[in-house]
Structure formats: C-alpha cells, structure tokens
Design a protein around this motif. Structure first.
Motif, PDB file in Angstrom:
ATOM      1  N   GLU A 178       0.644  -1.292   0.065  1.00 13.86           N
ATOM      2  CA  GLU A 178       0.054  -0.136   0.216  1.00 13.86           C
ATOM      3  C   GLU A 178       0.995   1.306   0.214  1.00 13.86           C
ATOM      4  O   GLU A 178       0.663   2.269  -0.873  1.00 13.86           O
ATOM      5  CB  GLU A 178      -1.034  -0.078   1.128  1.00 13.86           C
ATOM      6  CG  GLU A 178      -1.970  -1.378   1.291  1.00 13.86           C
ATOM      7  CD  GLU A 178      -3.038  -1.067   3.029  1.00 13.86           C
ATOM      8  OE1 GLU A 178      -2.391   0.040   3.500  1.00 13.86           O
ATOM      9  OE2 GLU A 178      -3.365  -2.101   2.659  1.00 13.86           O
ATOM     10  N   SER A 179       2.197   0.818   1.017  1.00 14.79           N
ATOM     11  CA  SER A 179       3.063   1.993   0.423  1.00 14.79           C
ATOM     12  C   SER A 179       3.865   2.302  -0.531  1.00 14.79           C
ATOM     13  O   SER A 179       3.834   4.126  -0.993  1.00 14.79           O
ATOM     14  CB  SER A 179       3.380   2.200   1.846  1.00 14.79           C
ATOM     15  OG  SER A 179       4.968   1.376   1.869  1.00 14.79           O
ATOM     16  N   THR A 180       3.465   1.839  -0.976  1.00 14.58           N
ATOM     17  CA  THR A 180       5.281   1.732  -2.047  1.00 14.58           C
ATOM     18  C   THR A 180       4.817   1.714  -3.473  1.00 14.58           C
ATOM     19  O   THR A 180       5.009   2.172  -4.397  1.00 14.58           O
ATOM     20  CB  THR A 180       6.222   0.504  -1.765  1.00 14.58           C
ATOM     21  OG1 THR A 180       5.690  -0.223  -2.046  1.00 14.58           O
ATOM     22  CG2 THR A 180       6.797   1.082   0.083  1.00 14.58           C
ATOM     23  N   GLY A 181       3.193   0.969  -3.591  1.00 12.31           N
ATOM     24  CA  GLY A 181       2.805   0.421  -4.597  1.00 12.31           C
ATOM     25  C   GLY A 181       3.080  -0.860  -5.622  1.00 12.31           C
ATOM     26  O   GLY A 181       3.143  -0.865  -6.138  1.00 12.31           O
ATOM     27  N   ILE A 182       4.165  -1.227  -4.681  1.00  9.82           N
ATOM     28  CA  ILE A 182       4.629  -2.240  -5.021  1.00  9.82           C
ATOM     29  C   ILE A 182       4.003  -3.291  -4.707  1.00  9.82           C
ATOM     30  O   ILE A 182       3.704  -3.728  -3.850  1.00  9.82           O
ATOM     31  CB  ILE A 182       6.176  -2.655  -4.840  1.00  9.82           C
ATOM     32  CG1 ILE A 182       6.642  -1.683  -5.365  1.00  9.82           C
ATOM     33  CG2 ILE A 182       6.523  -3.833  -5.415  1.00  9.82           C
ATOM     34  CD1 ILE A 182       8.359  -1.095  -4.999  1.00  9.82           C
ATOM     35  N   VAL A 183       3.245  -3.900  -6.192  1.00  4.26           N
ATOM     36  CA  VAL A 183       2.460  -5.511  -5.513  1.00  4.26           C
ATOM     37  C   VAL A 183       2.926  -6.959  -6.270  1.00  4.26           C
ATOM     38  O   VAL A 183       4.462  -7.196  -7.133  1.00  4.26           O
ATOM     39  CB  VAL A 183       1.439  -5.548  -7.208  1.00  4.26           C
ATOM     40  CG1 VAL A 183       0.422  -6.253  -6.848  1.00  4.26           C
ATOM     41  CG2 VAL A 183       1.058  -4.304  -6.562  1.00  4.26           C
ATOM     42  N   ILE A 184       2.791  -7.985  -5.179  1.00  5.00           N
ATOM     43  CA  ILE A 184       4.070  -9.096  -5.487  1.00  5.00           C
ATOM     44  C   ILE A 184       3.573  -9.768  -6.659  1.00  5.00           C
ATOM     45  O   ILE A 184       2.443  -9.892  -7.225  1.00  5.00           O
ATOM     46  CB  ILE A 184       2.830 -10.441  -4.001  1.00  5.00           C
ATOM     47  CG1 ILE A 184       3.534  -9.344  -2.622  1.00  5.00           C
ATOM     48  CG2 ILE A 184       2.972 -10.835  -4.260  1.00  5.00           C
ATOM     49  CD1 ILE A 184       2.466 -10.381  -1.922  1.00  5.00           C
ATOM     50  N   GLY A 185       4.100 -10.183  -7.577  1.00  3.19           N
ATOM     51  CA  GLY A 185       3.954 -10.738  -8.311  1.00  3.19           C
ATOM     52  C   GLY A 185       4.669  -9.800  -9.557  1.00  3.19           C
ATOM     53  O   GLY A 185       4.250 -10.232 -10.916  1.00  3.19           O
ATOM     54  N   GLY A 186       4.285  -8.165  -9.579  1.00  2.00           N
ATOM     55  CA  GLY A 186       4.912  -7.116 -10.040  1.00  2.00           C
ATOM     56  C   GLY A 186       6.022  -7.596 -10.667  1.00  2.00           C
ATOM     57  O   GLY A 186       7.111  -7.715 -10.370  1.00  2.00           O
ATOM     58  N   GLU A 187       6.752  -6.391 -11.761  1.00  2.00           N
ATOM     59  CA  GLU A 187       8.020  -6.650 -12.153  1.00  2.00           C
ATOM     60  C   GLU A 187       9.292  -6.129 -11.797  1.00  2.00           C
ATOM     61  O   GLU A 187       9.973  -6.294 -11.374  1.00  2.00           O
ATOM     62  CB  GLU A 187       7.773  -5.838 -13.855  1.00  2.00           C
ATOM     63  CG  GLU A 187       7.360  -6.479 -15.019  1.00  2.00           C
ATOM     64  CD  GLU A 187       7.221  -5.563 -16.022  1.00  2.00           C
ATOM     65  OE1 GLU A 187       8.598  -4.599 -15.660  1.00  2.00           O
ATOM     66  OE2 GLU A 187       6.636  -6.061 -17.069  1.00  2.00           O
ATOM     67  N   ASN A 188       8.655  -5.923 -10.770  1.00  2.00           N
ATOM     68  CA  ASN A 188       9.196  -4.817  -9.494  1.00  2.00           C
ATOM     69  C   ASN A 188       9.118  -5.043  -7.842  1.00  2.00           C
ATOM     70  O   ASN A 188       9.846  -4.865  -6.919  1.00  2.00           O
ATOM     71  CB  ASN A 188       9.286  -3.275  -9.077  1.00  2.00           C
ATOM     72  CG  ASN A 188       8.731  -2.950  -8.982  1.00  2.00           C
ATOM     73  OD1 ASN A 188       6.892  -3.418  -9.217  1.00  2.00           O
ATOM     74  ND2 ASN A 188       7.750  -1.499  -9.118  1.00  2.00           N
ATOM     75  N   SER A 189       8.704  -6.605  -8.121  1.00  2.00           N
ATOM     76  CA  SER A 189       8.809  -7.110  -6.962  1.00  2.00           C
ATOM     77  C   SER A 189       9.668  -8.161  -5.993  1.00  2.00           C
ATOM     78  O   SER A 189       9.204  -8.715  -5.247  1.00  2.00           O
ATOM     79  CB  SER A 189       7.324  -8.075  -6.630  1.00  2.00           C
ATOM     80  OG  SER A 189       7.403  -8.811  -7.553  1.00  2.00           O
ATOM     81  N   GLN A 190      11.182  -8.408  -7.126  1.00  2.00           N
ATOM     82  CA  GLN A 190      11.805  -9.035  -6.582  1.00  2.00           C
ATOM     83  C   GLN A 190      12.482  -9.228  -5.425  1.00  2.00           C
ATOM     84  O   GLN A 190      13.402 -10.007  -5.101  1.00  2.00           O
ATOM     85  CB  GLN A 190      13.137  -9.157  -7.346  1.00  2.00           C
ATOM     86  CG  GLN A 190      14.036 -10.212  -7.686  1.00  2.00           C
ATOM     87  CD  GLN A 190      15.069  -9.865  -8.634  1.00  2.00           C
ATOM     88  OE1 GLN A 190      14.974 -10.068  -9.858  1.00  2.00           O
ATOM     89  NE2 GLN A 190      16.495  -9.285  -8.191  1.00  2.00           N
ATOM     90  N   GLU A 191      12.636  -7.117  -4.555  1.00  2.00           N
ATOM     91  CA  GLU A 191      13.018  -6.904  -3.939  1.00  2.00           C
ATOM     92  C   GLU A 191      12.495  -8.179  -2.137  1.00  2.00           C
ATOM     93  O   GLU A 191      12.772  -8.103  -1.467  1.00  2.00           O
ATOM     94  CB  GLU A 191      12.879  -5.775  -3.009  1.00  2.00           C
ATOM     95  CG  GLU A 191      13.681  -5.469  -2.025  1.00  2.00           C
ATOM     96  CD  GLU A 191      14.086  -3.915  -1.584  1.00  2.00           C
ATOM     97  OE1 GLU A 191      14.343  -3.187  -0.460  1.00  2.00           O
ATOM     98  OE2 GLU A 191      13.401  -2.998  -2.208  1.00  2.00           O
ATOM     99  N   MET A 192      11.204  -8.300  -2.499  1.00  2.00           N
ATOM    100  CA  MET A 192      10.101  -8.770  -1.879  1.00  2.00           C
ATOM    101  C   MET A 192      10.312 -10.571  -2.156  1.00  2.00           C
ATOM    102  O   MET A 192      10.623 -11.302  -0.817  1.00  2.00           O
ATOM    103  CB  MET A 192       9.009  -8.229  -1.819  1.00  2.00           C
ATOM    104  CG  MET A 192       7.815  -7.040  -1.080  1.00  2.00           C
ATOM    105  SD  MET A 192       6.379  -7.155  -0.729  1.00  2.00           S
ATOM    106  CE  MET A 192       5.979  -6.656  -3.660  1.00  2.00           C
ATOM    107  N   ALA A 193      10.092 -10.728  -3.080  1.00  2.00           N
ATOM    108  CA  ALA A 193      10.830 -12.236  -3.275  1.00  2.00           C
ATOM    109  C   ALA A 193      12.361 -12.489  -2.635  1.00  2.00           C
ATOM    110  O   ALA A 193      12.309 -13.583  -1.947  1.00  2.00           O
ATOM    111  CB  ALA A 193      10.706 -12.100  -4.886  1.00  2.00           C
TER     112      ALA A 193
END
Length: 283
Positions: free
Chosen positions: A114-129
């Motif tokens: 919610e705070s970053t706009g980065i969604v799980i599975g999105g192109e820029n979600s590697q940091e979470m993965a």
C-alpha cells in the motif's frame, strides 16, 4: 541402510529453522526498515544455523543442505539410499519455513504494498521475493554468480570437513561444532553475501522460491529472470564436490595419523596445564 522417520523429521525441522530465522531477519529489514547491515544479517543467519544444528544434529547429523548431504555421501560414507529422502525433507522444511515467515509478516506485506505501490508478482517485486530466496547483484551474469556460489560452498564444505575430522587436533569439540558452522556461514556471508545472497544450499533457495511462486510472485520467483533459480541449485552442488575433494587431497592427507595426533594433543595439554595451575594459584 534404512532411514528412520526421526532423521527426516530432524532434517525438516533444521531446514525450517534455517529459513524461519534467516528470512524473518530479511523481512524485518525490507518490510519494517530495521537497520541491519550485511554483517548483522550474516550473523543472524549463522546463529539460525547453529540453533538448527544444536537442535537436530544428534538425530540426523543436521545436514539441512543438499550440498552437505552430497559431500558426505561422496567422501564420508553417508548412505546413498538416504540422499534423496534427506533432500526432500530439506526442501519441504525450507518451503514451510518461508510459508511461516510470510504468514507472520503478512500484515507487513500488505502495508508495504500500500505504501510503495509495489504489488506481489509485479515486475519490481523481486526485492520482496528476495526476502525468502537469493537473487544476484545486477552486475553479475550467470557465470559470475555461479562462480561465487561454487567457491563459497566449497569453502563451507572444507570447513565442515575440518570440524569433524578426528585427525585434526584443532577441530572444535562436539558441543561447539554447531557454533563453529554458524560462525563459518556468517563469515562467508559477511564477505561475499552482497553479491549473491550466499545461498550455498540448493534447498535453502529452491524451497522458498517454490513457495513464493505459489504465493503470488509467479515467474519472478520461478524460473526467475534468465532462469536464475538454477544457479543456486547447481553451483553449490559443484562447489560441494570441489570443496570435499580439496580438503581431502590438500589437508586431510597431510594431517598426522590419528595416534600421532593424539600424542600431539597430549603434549599440548601437558604444556598448557602448568600455566593454568599458575593462574589459579595467583588468583
């Protein structure tokens, strides 16, 4: 030689602890902004491994790593019939450890998105993965990343072999073995972890990648960019073969015979005893 249910449970639990502690630390860093440097992260991973070994080594030997299992089978007489069951238990343990971390940190994942706009599975979600499994620095290609993982794993296996070598008079006593392995992992992570995340363990990487792929990251996790998931699976296995061979041919064969080593140990203890007695008297 048949395998016992207890051995598989121990490998599962040890591998679970590894990811539960290690990935939990990285989740705190990424999602909550905890101030961990590379050294602090490496220490926590290392101590997590020490905990896993203290808890399970008396049952299964606490390999918790297919690279260790492979090297023990190749060089130390570990039964080949146990290799596949051990590896399956290790992957299951790391998968479950990742699932527990995700579940406990789920509100933090929601808040982070919610705070970053980065969604799980999105192109820029590697940091979470990357909370759960390893990815290379942007400047590394397949070969470079594989070389790092291969060398780190070779050093890990050589170190473990030295710790368990009965001819090595400087090997730590059994009750310090888990701590010694944890320190070794921490040192390797602190020195080289910023490049590949110091996987050194196919199960440690594949199990969590499989979980994150199923949890919504999809191709970001598996197969990852340029099928990178193969690197921390294949390179550590090659490193295990090299590390075990290097220790046996360069170190072990040059160690004194067991009887001679015992004499050296006795001489060392005899020489140190008067000093200890003098210190006690002075006190």
């Amino acid at each position: 030689m048949s395998i016992s249910k207890g051995e598989l449970i121990a490998e599962f639990i040890g591998s679970f602890i590894l990811i539960f502690i290690g990935a939990g630390c990285v989740a705190s860093l990424v999602l909550n902004g905890s101030e961990f440097g590379m050294w602090e992260i490496s220490i926590i991973w290392g101590l997590g491994i020490s905990l896993a070994l203290y808890m399970t080594a008396a049952i299964s030997g606490a390999h918790i790593n297919p690279a260790v299992t492979l090297s023990m089978a190749l060089y130390r007489g570990f039964p080949w019939s146990k290799v596949i069951p051990y590896v399956c238990a290790q992957v299951a343990g790391t998968f479950t450890g990742a699932a527990f971390v995700f579940g406990l940190y789920y509100p933090a994942f929601v808040s982070y998105q919610e705070s970053t706009g980065i969604v799980i599975g999105g192109e820029n979600s590697q940091e979470m993965a990357g909370i759960f499994s390893t990815y290379p620095a942007v400047y590394l290609n397949w070969f470079s990343a594989g070389l790092v993982e291969m060398c780190l794993t070779a050093m890990l296996i050589a170190g473990i072999f030295s710790f368990i070598d009965e001819r090595n008079v400087f090997a730590p006593p059994k009750f310090l073995f888990p701590l010694a392995v944890g320190i070794l992992v921490a040192i390797l992570g602190g020195a080289f972890g910023s490049m590949t995340g110091f996987a050194m363990n196919p199960a440690r990487d594949f199990g969590p990648k499989l979980f994150t792929a199923l949890a919504g990251w999809g191709e970001v996790a598996l197969p990852a960019q340029n099928w990178y998931f193969l690197v921390p699976v294949i390179a550590p296995l090659i490193g295990a073969v090299i590390g075990g061979a290097a220790y046996d041919f360069l170190i072990r064969k040059n160690l004194p015979a067991l009887e001679q080593g015992e004499k050296v140990k006795e001489i060392m203890e005899t020489r140190s005893s008067p000093q200890r007695e003098t210190n006690v008297t002075n006190v």
